[in-house]
Design a protein around this motif. Structure first.
Motif, PDB file in Angstrom:
ATOM      1  N   GLN A  91      31.836  40.908  38.944  1.00 38.26           N
ATOM      2  CA  GLN A  91      30.958  39.777  39.193  1.00 38.26           C
ATOM      3  C   GLN A  91      30.771  39.539  40.692  1.00 38.26           C
ATOM      4  O   GLN A  91      31.503  40.053  41.529  1.00 38.26           O
ATOM      5  N   GLU A  92      29.698  38.721  40.992  1.00 36.56           N
ATOM      6  CA  GLU A  92      29.471  38.320  42.376  1.00 36.56           C
ATOM      7  C   GLU A  92      30.705  37.576  42.897  1.00 36.56           C
ATOM      8  O   GLU A  92      31.251  36.714  42.220  1.00 36.56           O
ATOM      9  N   PRO A  93      31.146  37.869  44.126  1.00 44.13           N
ATOM     10  CA  PRO A  93      32.360  37.230  44.638  1.00 44.13           C
ATOM     11  C   PRO A  93      32.082  35.802  45.101  1.00 44.13           C
ATOM     12  O   PRO A  93      30.930  35.416  45.326  1.00 44.13           O
ATOM     13  N   PHE A 104      36.024  41.159  36.771  1.00 45.90           N
ATOM     14  CA  PHE A 104      36.797  41.260  37.997  1.00 45.90           C
ATOM     15  C   PHE A 104      35.933  40.821  39.173  1.00 45.90           C
ATOM     16  O   PHE A 104      34.710  40.761  39.094  1.00 45.90           O
ATOM     17  N   CYS A 105      36.593  40.518  40.291  1.00 43.48           N
ATOM     18  CA  CYS A 105      35.916  40.314  41.567  1.00 43.48           C
ATOM     19  C   CYS A 105      35.945  41.620  42.352  1.00 43.48           C
ATOM     20  O   CYS A 105      36.923  42.376  42.278  1.00 43.48           O
ATOM     21  N   PRO A 106      34.907  41.911  43.131  1.00 39.19           N
ATOM     22  CA  PRO A 106      34.943  43.143  43.927  1.00 39.19           C
ATOM     23  C   PRO A 106      35.777  42.930  45.192  1.00 39.19           C
ATOM     24  O   PRO A 106      35.863  41.802  45.703  1.00 39.19           O
ATOM     25  N   PRO A 107      36.402  44.007  45.737  1.00 40.25           N
ATOM     26  CA  PRO A 107      36.526  45.319  45.079  1.00 40.25           C
ATOM     27  C   PRO A 107      37.540  45.229  43.946  1.00 40.25           C
ATOM     28  O   PRO A 107      38.562  44.568  44.092  1.00 40.25           O
ATOM     29  N   ALA A 108      37.271  45.873  42.808  1.00 41.43           N
ATOM     30  CA  ALA A 108      38.088  45.724  41.608  1.00 41.43           C
ATOM     31  C   ALA A 108      38.900  46.992  41.388  1.00 41.43           C
ATOM     32  O   ALA A 108      38.340  48.059  41.107  1.00 41.43           O
ATOM     33  N   PRO A 151      35.774  31.641  39.353  1.00 41.58           N
ATOM     34  CA  PRO A 151      36.305  31.446  37.984  1.00 41.58           C
ATOM     35  C   PRO A 151      37.312  32.507  37.578  1.00 41.58           C
ATOM     36  O   PRO A 151      38.164  32.268  36.722  1.00 41.58           O
ATOM     37  N   LEU A 152      37.262  33.700  38.176  1.00 42.06           N
ATOM     38  CA  LEU A 152      38.216  34.760  37.831  1.00 42.06           C
ATOM     39  C   LEU A 152      39.502  34.658  38.647  1.00 42.06           C
ATOM     40  O   LEU A 152      40.405  35.455  38.461  1.00 42.06           O
ATOM     41  N   GLY A 153      39.564  33.702  39.551  1.00 49.85           N
ATOM     42  CA  GLY A 153      40.797  33.508  40.302  1.00 49.85           C
ATOM     43  C   GLY A 153      40.775  34.041  41.715  1.00 49.85           C
ATOM     44  O   GLY A 153      41.665  33.729  42.500  1.00 49.85           O
ATOM     45  N   CYS A 154      39.792  34.878  42.069  1.00 41.91           N
ATOM     46  CA  CYS A 154      39.762  35.389  43.429  1.00 41.91           C
ATOM     47  C   CYS A 154      39.327  34.281  44.388  1.00 41.91           C
ATOM     48  O   CYS A 154      38.628  33.342  44.008  1.00 41.91           O
ATOM     49  N   LEU A 204      38.822  52.275  41.239  1.00 47.37           N
ATOM     50  CA  LEU A 204      38.340  51.237  42.135  1.00 47.37           C
ATOM     51  C   LEU A 204      36.832  51.095  41.994  1.00 47.37           C
ATOM     52  O   LEU A 204      36.069  52.025  42.286  1.00 47.37           O
ATOM     53  N   TYR A 205      36.399  49.914  41.526  1.00 44.93           N
ATOM     54  CA  TYR A 205      34.974  49.569  41.465  1.00 44.93           C
ATOM     55  C   TYR A 205      34.645  48.719  42.691  1.00 44.93           C
ATOM     56  O   TYR A 205      35.230  47.656  42.897  1.00 44.93           O
ATOM     57  N   GLU A 206      33.699  49.213  43.512  1.00 45.16           N
ATOM     58  CA  GLU A 206      33.365  48.524  44.748  1.00 45.16           C
ATOM     59  C   GLU A 206      32.066  47.738  44.678  1.00 45.16           C
ATOM     60  O   GLU A 206      31.810  46.893  45.541  1.00 45.16           O
TER      61      GLU A 206
END
Length: 738
Positions: free
Chosen positions: A561-563, A490-494, A628-631, A529-531
């Motif tokens: 992952q890093e945003p 995921f991208c943060p915040p997740a 790559p994750l779409g964010c 929520l993972y921040e």
């Protein structure tokens, strides 16, 4: 192939039912002969009890319409001659019923052939004959003496494609329907193609009226009026689906055409019976029969009818199982029970006798019982019903089960049932969670915990049934813990939704979660929520209501992952409409793709791109980058594009009409200037030309319309305001050379 002709007797029931109106129904059917050739039979029924009533038309006017509904087009109209007229005899099922006098009805038959030129057509063909009027004394429609009939059949494209034959009716209903007595009549139709037939009551079509001429309200519309066809107006409380009053309601079985119910009102009633034919689930067409039924008081009436039996060769046959050994026989006897005698009698293996209308007999042993039911009224009319009762031993169900009560696994059921008088034909398990199975000894895995109510039902070859109930408390811990999602990034915040797919689990179980970031909770399914960026383990523990526990750790289940970071440089400065080349240089991080936009306009992507600025003012530059994750991350920068003008005035011009340098006016770039003013003075200070239009030049005459000025030098003054408010003043000398 020619079909046999079947006649429906549609009736006059009381001697005062007379008028000039005469139609009491009919139908129009067809046979496909192939190649677009069709043969039609028009059957029409009339009331002949009144000698002044209208007769059959010697020629029926047939109209042919092509198309659907109101868009149908009249393609043909022609007369069809009357083929035959035959009387219809009065029929009744009860020899002791006395019908009212004055019955007379006839059937007229018309036959014609027709060729459909564009067969098989993609549009339906509708054939119609219209005629006024119906019997004056009909009870269930409004203004029957001014309401006619439309004999209609439609040959649909689907019917044409398979050269289909319409169904035709093969039975004649009874002349007399008795008030407050069961109708019980099969209104069967036959289809030579073997198509599925579906029956229903429908609204009869109206047609014609008592006006003169050939229009839609004439006695015989010529040509017949087009579809859609009007239906008769039913008189409340009657409707097309309930055309007669009854208790129970007069109805028709959709699959068999069986008309049943008990009429509760006297009179004449118009009914429409539609038979729709289907082939492989496709509707081919609908055949409509328009009929008139009479309800009268039938007296005296004697009926010995044993209900709920299965009639075989005149014998009312009953089958009972010993576990249902007490049975109350139902019968239909007569309207006036005070005028009849009743006798029920059964022989061995047990003897039973009763004079009650609906006796209850208890059959204590298996075997075959024979007997009869007799009714005799005081007028000597009698009727008998003969019966046979087979009493069978029922099957005996039984079962057992075993399972691991702590760890989720299958439940093993064993069927211990025994037969009665016949082999077990079928058995059904209801395992308590909407699961039904016909496996003899099933093995079943429950996905939901709880108390399961079980039923095993048996049916033997004699039709005897028996069932047994039981229950099982199923609350083991899951054999394995299953979570959704699996390992996922995921991208943060997740904001992560985690479903517990383990089974069997419900709200009675204790579920403890640890999210790997120092927080925990209790719930069946969770949202967290993972921040922070990182990789997290998730652990879960499940304890069943009876204390069985299972736990598991899902390592590296969640990765944050890093945003993505949008960043770029602007190459260039001091942008104007003349210095308008913009450079953009990519400095983004953690991305797989990006896009540039200048003031909302897409710029082709590249790590370094140039863009020609088309506007002045404050412009927005946006960069959007995708992880790559779409964010997505965006960055905005702004530049100011100043308007720049360069205004030049010549020092000489030659207004000699050669179209070269004939006017004195500014050149250069002057975008967005305003408050412009040009004044020209001669050497003595006289104003000889002025303008506020920057596009208007001086042509060397006084005010551009007087006499020519002499070749000389002239002083000019110019004032204007720049787009951003700067005021500019210029002056100079210009020489005229002719």
């Amino acid at each position: 192939m020619n079909k046999p002709t079947y006649y429906l007797l549609l009736f006059i029931c009381l001697p005062f039912w007379v008028s000039a109106a005469h139609i009491i129904g009919g139908e129009l059917t067809y046979t496909c002969e192939g190649g677009g050739n069709y043969d039609f039979i028009l059957t029409m029924y009339r009331d002949c009890s009144n000698p002044d009533a209208g007769n059959f038309d010697q020629n029926a006017i047939i109209g042919v319409y092509k198309g659907i509904g109101a868009n149908a087009e009249l393609v043909d109209v022609f007369p069809v001659g009357l083929v035959s007229i035959d009387p219809l005899e009065i029929t009744q099922t009860d020899p002791c019923a006395v019908p009212p006098p004055g019955f007379c009805s006839q059937v007229g038959v018309y036959n014609f052939s027709y060729f459909i030129e564009d067969w098989p057509s993609t549009e339906p063909y509708t054939f119609v004959y219209q005629r006024c009027c119906r019997n004056n004394t009909i009870s269930n429609i409004q203004i029957p003496w001014d309401t006619g009939i439309s004999f209609v059949t439609e040959i649909s494209p689907e019917s044409q494609a398979v050269c289909n034959n319409s169904p035709y009716f093969e039975s004649i209903p009874p002349t007399l329907i008795c008030l407050n007595e069961d109708v019980n009549y099969f209104h069967l139709a036959t289809d030579d193609d073997g198509d599925q037939l579906v029956y229903e009551f429908c609204a009869p079509f109206a047609g014609g009226g008592d006006n003169g001429g050939n229009g839609c309200n004439s006695v015989i519309p010529n040509p017949p009026c087009p579809p859609p066809f009007n239906t008769v107006n039913f008189q409340a409380p009657y409707t097309s689906s309930q055309p007669m009053l009854g208790s129970p309601t007069i109805g028709i079985d959709a699959n068999t055409g069986y008309i049943s119910g008990v009429p509760t009102a006297l009179g004449q009633f118009v009914l429409g019976i539609c038979v729709s034919e289907y082939r492989n689930g496709v509707l081919l067409g609908t055949t409509r029969r328009d009929i008139q039924l009479n309800v009268a008081v039938c007296s005296p009436v004697v009926i010995a009818d044993v209900e709920d039996g299965n009639e075989i060769n005149g014998l009312e046959y009953f089958e009972f199982c010993l576990n249902d050994n007490s049975f109350t026989f139902s019968s239909e006897v007569a309207i006036n029970l005070n005028n009849v005698s009743i006798e029920w009698y059964f022989e061995e293996p047990q003897e039973f006798y009763s004079e009650e209308l609906e006796p209850t007999f208890t059959f204590d042993s298996v075997g075959t019982y024979t007997g009869h039911f007799v009714v005799i009224d005081d007028g000597g009319c009698r009727d008998s019903a003969f019966m046979a009762v087979d009493v069978y031993q029922h099957p005996i169900p039984d079962f057992s089960f075993n399972y691991d009560s702590c760890v989720a696994g299958p439940v093993f059921y064993e069927n211990l049932s025994a037969v009665g008088d016949a082999a077990i034909e079928s058995f059904v398990w209801d395992l308590g969670d909407a699961q039904i199975t016909d496996t003899w000894s099933p093995t079943y895995f429950y996905t939901e915990p709880g108390l399961k109510n079980l039923t095993l039902s048996l049916l033997d070859e004699n039709g005897c049934t028996e069932d047994i109930q039981g229950e099982i408390l199923y609350q083991p811990a899951p054999a394995v813990i299953v979570l959704k999602p699996p390992a996922e990034a995921f991208c943060p915040p997740a904001f992560v939704e985690i479903d517990n797919l383990s089974f069997p689990v419900d709200s009675t179980y204790e579920v403890v979660w640890n999210f790997g970031d120092g927080t925990d909770t209790t719930a069946l399914a969770v949202e967290h929520l993972y921040e922070e960026v990182g990789i997290y383990d998730i652990s879960i523990s499940i304890t069943s209501p009876i204390g069985c526990q299972v736990d598991s750790v899902f390592e590296q289940l969640i990765e944050v992952q890093e945003p993505p970071i949008a960043d770029f440089y602007i190459v260039g400065d001091a942008f104007t409409n003349l210095n308008n080349e913009l450079g953009l240089e990519n400095n983004a991080q953690n991305y797989i793709g990006y896009q540039w936009f200048v003031n909302g306009d897409y710029v082709p992507t590249g790590d370094f791109v140039t863009y020609e600025l088309r506007d002045t003012g404050l412009l927005e530059i946006m960069m959007a980058v995708q992880h790559p994750l779409g964010c997505v991350d965006t960055m905005f920068r702004y530049i100011d594009v100043a308007p720049e003008n360069r205004v030049f005035f010549p020092n000489a011009f030659s207004p000699n009409g050669d179209a070269v340098n004939d006017e004195f006016k500014p050149t250069g770039v002057y975008i967005g200037l305003y408050d412009y003013q040009l004044e020209v003075y001669d050497r003595w200070g006289s104003l000889i030309f002025q303008t506020r239009d920057i596009k208007e030049g001086w042509n060397g005459t006084h005010n551009n319309e007087g006499r020519d000025t002499p070749n000389d030098s002239y002083t000019y003054f110019v004032r204007y305001t720049e787009p951003r408010g700067d005021k500019i003043s210029l002056q100079g000398m210009v020489t005229i050379i002719r």
